[in-house]
Enzyme design. Structure first.
Site, PDB file in Angstrom:
ATOM      1  N   MET A  37       0.815  -1.220   0.000  1.00  0.00           N
ATOM      2  CA  MET A  37       0.000   0.000   0.000  1.00  0.00           C
ATOM      3  C   MET A  37       0.851   1.275   0.000  1.00  0.00           C
ATOM      4  O   MET A  37       0.542   2.240   0.710  1.00  0.00           O
ATOM      5  CB  MET A  37      -0.949  -0.016   1.204  1.00  0.00           C
ATOM      6  CG  MET A  37      -1.894  -1.203   1.209  1.00  0.00           C
ATOM      7  SD  MET A  37      -2.857  -1.356  -0.312  1.00  0.00           S
ATOM      8  CE  MET A  37      -3.980   0.011  -0.092  1.00  0.00           C
ATOM      9  N   HIS A  60      -3.373  -4.760  -9.500  1.00  0.00           N
ATOM     10  CA  HIS A  60      -4.331  -3.716  -9.111  1.00  0.00           C
ATOM     11  C   HIS A  60      -5.749  -4.237  -9.341  1.00  0.00           C
ATOM     12  O   HIS A  60      -6.055  -4.731 -10.439  1.00  0.00           O
ATOM     13  CB  HIS A  60      -4.088  -2.451  -9.939  1.00  0.00           C
ATOM     14  CG  HIS A  60      -5.012  -1.350  -9.563  1.00  0.00           C
ATOM     15  ND1 HIS A  60      -4.880  -0.644  -8.380  1.00  0.00           N
ATOM     16  CD2 HIS A  60      -6.126  -0.863 -10.173  1.00  0.00           C
ATOM     17  CE1 HIS A  60      -5.858   0.243  -8.297  1.00  0.00           C
ATOM     18  NE2 HIS A  60      -6.631   0.128  -9.370  1.00  0.00           N
TER      19      HIS A  60
HETATM   20  C1  GRF Z   1      -5.465  -7.088  -3.687  1.00  0.00           C
HETATM   21  O1  GRF Z   1      -6.814  -6.784  -3.940  1.00  0.00           O
HETATM   22  C2  GRF Z   1      -4.553  -6.445  -4.694  1.00  0.00           C
HETATM   23  O2  GRF Z   1      -5.106  -6.367  -5.963  1.00  0.00           O
HETATM   24  C3  GRF Z   1      -4.391  -5.069  -4.109  1.00  0.00           C
HETATM   25  O3  GRF Z   1      -4.310  -5.270  -2.706  1.00  0.00           O
HETATM   26  C4  GRF Z   1      -4.984  -6.492  -2.389  1.00  0.00           C
HETATM   27  C5  GRF Z   1      -3.986  -7.371  -1.688  1.00  0.00           C
HETATM   28  O4  GRF Z   1      -4.519  -8.591  -1.250  1.00  0.00           O
HETATM   29  N1  GRF Z   1      -3.241  -4.401  -4.686  1.00  0.00           N
HETATM   30  P1  GRF Z   1      -3.569  -9.726  -0.655  1.00  0.00           P
HETATM   31  O5  GRF Z   1      -2.751  -9.090   0.470  1.00  0.00           O
HETATM   32  O6  GRF Z   1      -2.709 -10.262  -1.750  1.00  0.00           O
HETATM   33  O7  GRF Z   1      -4.518 -10.752  -0.117  1.00  0.00           O
END
Ligand code: GRF
Length: 208
Positions: free
Chosen positions: A94, A113
């Site tokens: 993030m 994404h």
């Molecule tokens: C996912 O929805 C991805 O597309 C976004 O953040 C989320 C991460 O999920 N960038 P995870 O930690 O891989 O379960």
């Protein structure tokens, strides 16, 4: 030795990293996860890495809240290089990554994404798609460039938006496709099938 030597940056549950580890363990992806770094000390992605014996650690990114810059960025690059990584994947990371990381791994930083880019970059993109009234939503795996969710697109998958969807149900449907799309993009990369021509990523050979 595996073709791709992956460094994974994450902030959350790590389900995308899990899909990649599963694909590797099933022999469906010629890669090895060399290191997992999380900017959240108790992120579940670290527990998942430990369960698979993958080296992992917390990366303190203070004082910045939304980007990876300064000493934390230097440390991140150092750790990834030291671990022998040649490719960096942002799996629910993030933070905005900056030019120094991109220069350290040129055209080898990939992001996932949860939207059909270029629609809905940024956060909570599935909620943006729902609120906009979209009838389809989806996921994009792309090379990372200096912008936000703006690099050349490698793989996209669509999902329908249902009449009774909530942000949670739509995100869950998108995540099923994420777990297919990320290993697929990495398989193309590992096989040397990706060629970048301007904004276009041309995939040679089998598409799946
Ligand atoms: C996912 O929805 C991805 O597309 C976004 O953040 C989320 C991460 O999920 N960038 P995870 O930690 O891989 O379960």
């Amino acid at each position: 030795m595996a073709t791709l030597k992956l460094g994974v940056l994450g902030s959350g549950s790590g389900s995308n990293m899990q899909s990649i580890v599963d694909a590797i363990e099933k022999g469906e992806l010629d890669a090895e996860v060399k290191l997992v770094l999380a900017d959240v000390p108790d992120a579940k992605i670290l527990d998942r890495a430990k369960r698979h014996g993958i080296p992992c650690r917390y990366l303190d990114c203070a004082p910045w809240k939304t980007k990876l810059e300064g000493p934390a960025e230097d440390e991140c690059i150092r750790l990834l290089k030291e671990a022998g990584c040649d490719t960096v994947i942002l799996a629910g990371f993030m933070r905005i990554v900056k030019p120094a990381l991109l220069a350290a791994f040129p055209m080898r930083v990939l992001n996932i994404h949860p939207a059909l880019l270029p629609a809905f970059p940024g956060v909570h993109s599935w909620t943006q798609a729902l609120d906009y009234g979209c009838k389809v939503a989806g996921v994009t795996v792309h090379f990372v460039d200096a912008g936000t969710d703006s690099g050349p697109i490698i793989v996209q998958k669509c999902v329908p938006v249902m009449e009774d969807d909530t942000p949670e149900t739509l995100h869950a449907r998108i995540q099923v496709q994420e777990h297919i799309a990320f290993p697929e993009a990495l398989r193309h990369l590992a096989a040397g099938r990706l060629r970048v021509e301007g904004r276009r990523v041309v995939i040679s050979g089998p598409q799946g």
